[in-house]
Design an enzyme around this catalytic site. Sequence first.
Site, short mmCIF file in Angstrom:
data_model
loop_
_atom_site.label_atom_id
_atom_site.label_comp_id
_atom_site.label_asym_id
_atom_site.label_seq_id
_atom_site.Cartn_x
_atom_site.Cartn_y
_atom_site.Cartn_z
N ARG A 54 0.82 -1.20 0.00
CA ARG A 54 0.00 0.00 0.00
C ARG A 54 0.86 1.27 0.00
NH1 ARG A 54 -5.12 0.60 2.09
NH2 ARG A 54 -5.01 -1.61 2.60
N THR A 55 1.79 1.33 0.93
CA THR A 55 2.66 2.51 1.04
C THR A 55 3.55 2.65 -0.19
OG1 THR A 55 2.65 2.29 3.44
CG2 THR A 55 4.39 3.64 2.49
N LYS B 246 24.23 -10.99 2.57
CA LYS B 246 25.65 -11.30 2.73
C LYS B 246 26.30 -10.50 3.85
CE LYS B 246 26.17 -12.60 -2.11
NZ LYS B 246 26.28 -11.99 -3.44
N ARG C 199 11.70 1.82 3.69
CA ARG C 199 10.97 1.19 4.79
C ARG C 199 11.89 0.15 5.40
NH1 ARG C 199 5.16 1.10 5.70
NH2 ARG C 199 4.74 -0.35 7.41
N HIS D 145 6.43 6.76 11.13
CA HIS D 145 5.85 6.64 9.80
C HIS D 145 5.31 8.03 9.46
CE1 HIS D 145 4.18 5.09 6.26
NE2 HIS D 145 3.16 4.41 6.72
#
Lengths: 334, 334, 334
Positions: B80-81, B110, B131, B159
């Site tokens: 969604r974001t 890694k 994110r 957020h």
Amino acid sequence: MSQRNPIHCQALKIEHPSSLSVGQKFQLDDVIEAQQFDRDTLSAIFQVTREMENIEKNSPGSQLLKGYLMATLFYEPSTRTRLSFESAMKRLGGEVLTTENAREFSSAAKGETLEDTIRTVEGYSDIIVMRHFESGAARRAAATAGIPIINAGDGPGQHPTQALLDVYTIEREIGKLDGIKVGLVGDLANGRTVRSLAYLLAKYNDVKIYFVSPDVVKMKDDIKSYLTSMGVEWEESADLMEVASECDVLYQTRIQKERFGERIDQYEEARGKFIINKDVLKAMKKHAVVMHPLPRLDEIAVDVDSDPRAAYFRQAKNGLYIRMALLKLLLVGW
Amino acid sequence: MSQRNPIHCQALKIEHPSSLSVGQKFQLDDVIEAQQFDRDTLSAIFQVTREMENIEKNSPGSQLLKGYLMATLFYEPSTRTRLSFESAMKRLGGEVLTTENAREFSSAAKGETLEDTIRTVEGYSDIIVMRHFESGAARRAAATAGIPIINAGDGPGQHPTQALLDVYTIEREIGKLDGIKVGLVGDLANGRTVRSLAYLLAKYNDVKIYFVSPDVVKMKDDIKSYLTSMGVEWEESADLMEVASECDVLYQTRIQKERFGERIDQYEEARGKFIINKDVLKAMKKHAVVMHPLPRLDEIAVDVDSDPRAAYFRQAKNGLYIRMALLKLLLVGW
Amino acid sequence: MSQRNPIHCQALKIEHPSSLSVGQKFQLDDVIEAQQFDRDTLSAIFQVTREMENIEKNSPGSQLLKGYLMATLFYEPSTRTRLSFESAMKRLGGEVLTTENAREFSSAAKGETLEDTIRTVEGYSDIIVMRHFESGAARRAAATAGIPIINAGDGPGQHPTQALLDVYTIEREIGKLDGIKVGLVGDLANGRTVRSLAYLLAKYNDVKIYFVSPDVVKMKDDIKSYLTSMGVEWEESADLMEVASECDVLYQTRIQKERFGERIDQYEEARGKFIINKDVLKAMKKHAVVMHPLPRLDEIAVDVDSDPRAAYFRQAKNGLYIRMALLKLLLVGW
């Protein structure tokens, strides 16, 4: 591209490569392996790459590939390489179709051959950038496709755009390729990067290569023999400081844990052996640079980053310019 | 962006914020946390956001970010974001490099540091939307990067674009922010959304906040203390109908099952306690609205959707406009 | 699109379809199922599709959808179909928001309804191409959305753009649809492709259909009854060579291993029974073609590929043109 002779990986098909100059059209069909490029082709590609560095936002150059569509067909994930190619395409005004993990392709899972997948995807795009887990896959794709293929790594095989950006970076940082001294450090047995680089450096004159690696991951004999046969001087050394003081380029690589299996003790021993840190920097020449194909763990200390001789992030950025140049050359020519 | 002072999260660096007006250039470097915005900056951002609502297809405004490249670096999926940001960028003529699940980044797997990844990706793009699963990751990225970073959620941390779109929606729907009464309903203990919203509302005058939540997920004391210290009136209530009749905004949230572990019984009890349905609507004022950060389960009955006071899908759409505004401000300024 | 009558899947809402001509505007709201198209609509769509074949790079036609944004919402992966749609959109100058695996959508995982997801995504885009694992999902999405929905396959239900490209390919290759003879070969019980194709062929005159399949995967009675009721002649045959000699089109399909569960023996028997190879080609008419929805395993021998009558890769390419036509029609009309 299809309908070509079997040695289609020869990028250059003219008789007298020495007469090559930018402006003169020669054909670059696919990018499959480092060996396909001779010295003149490399020089011509690097000249275009240099132009790519100077393309500005919304300039005419930024629209060179407008209307062209690149498919990134990645059978194993490699976000770094994928983003570099996609950025290159978009910086030139082109568009991208992305497949982050084509191995889970429903059709591949159902047993479709690579050849059939390529025939389908070439219907949707103008060029395919492919990463595959099997050596030789890129060559098979190129033999099938009627559009250009770029090999973005095929298993233990080749990763030619990495090799090109490495050589470009050396020329860009040091100002020359003939006569340079390069120290290859770290995992020389398993890294396809250093193997390809050794191969390309052999095309230049008076090059000297030092191998500095833990015993368990020494450079293999095939490359050593090749260098000898090409008249390239090389030596093995266990003295990183000594090599650092001699070289123009110190090319560090990551010791790959996954190669050691259960021998964690061997891995730990190998890993800590040749670290590039401030002390090594002190031993290095003023004009010399440290390179690394990335990602790095602790084989280069973080406090090296701020030294102007730390060239690895510039090297990564050069990957963008090399890929811009190749996309331009494959899609619209010189 | 790098080379700035440690409190780089202060978006506004002018002496007299009250003199701020759009047209006057001030610097927005990164979007890291809700707290970085003061009232004047919010007001200025909202003014740009309003302009974004009116940009039409193929108008000059729709080409504001032509030539710019945004990388979405998502270490955990949030479709969604991600889509909201990518739509915002493309609505302004910009281009996008996508990473749906950077946690599986071969380089991250890694052992590459976040800092190294950022240094590489900034070579490919003009702005990074990130994110991450760790609180503070966005700040670390911004400290490294030479290009703007937008925090699209970092674990239990911040957020900020959600907080901005919430406040924008309240102003857009109610017509003011001073003097409003807001009921925060549902999971107030774990939802970072309501916490950020409470924080931002405290910047306005004569705000009253009601907390309506099951006992197990009550608003924590730190926010209550903060509100008190800022002179914001608040009260806890177990009477949703009463609160509904008082408020301008009823902000419902999802009870997050994953927070209850094996206590399914507690979850089930908490979940059914404060549902917004037609009866609650009846108690609400004519001009009031229902908001929700989405996704919702059954904490808002589906038959509420058709009431004009159901603002949650308009709220989601406002997220697009807020993100367009931020991208514009970070890339080309006011 | 929302606010329409329940039989919104009737694409054509004019009284006299025979008077239809391109240039005359009629409404195409969504593409949900093959049955929604009547013969005149098909003819009109195919005319637009033909125009799509001739759009050249950087011509005005290549900018038809500039400024439009398509969201590909794939609840199960189908790289081939997704790339085909995304290529179609980009070939017309449009932009794409991609979701490779929306099933792992954080919001879907948290229990959000399809309807809520659609309401959110329609805020970010101008058209949604959806693939779902549940039959009927596309219709539900269309009932909710205020923007056009294209069904890119919903479970065992429909895959209307595949049906359209199949019929288009027959007309394009053979030059007519009335009076053609089509052999459907392989898994006729489970393949939604051949079922939809039978359905659409029934709209044309004097069509004859042959069913050639192993006993365990024979065409089901519902389609046979339907064909009979529509006056379409059909017969079952176990003689592939005989059918090959009669047909204009031999439509081969893959025997789907996953349908046989543990009965590997049955699968192996069914799978080897009706292979199209050079011998079958010899029996076929000069003008006839072999089609296949792809991916293929060995039900068509690889050495058939080089015969000009092997139409399956052209058929895949036609999928691109059909999708370009549908995107154009849904977004900007005739």
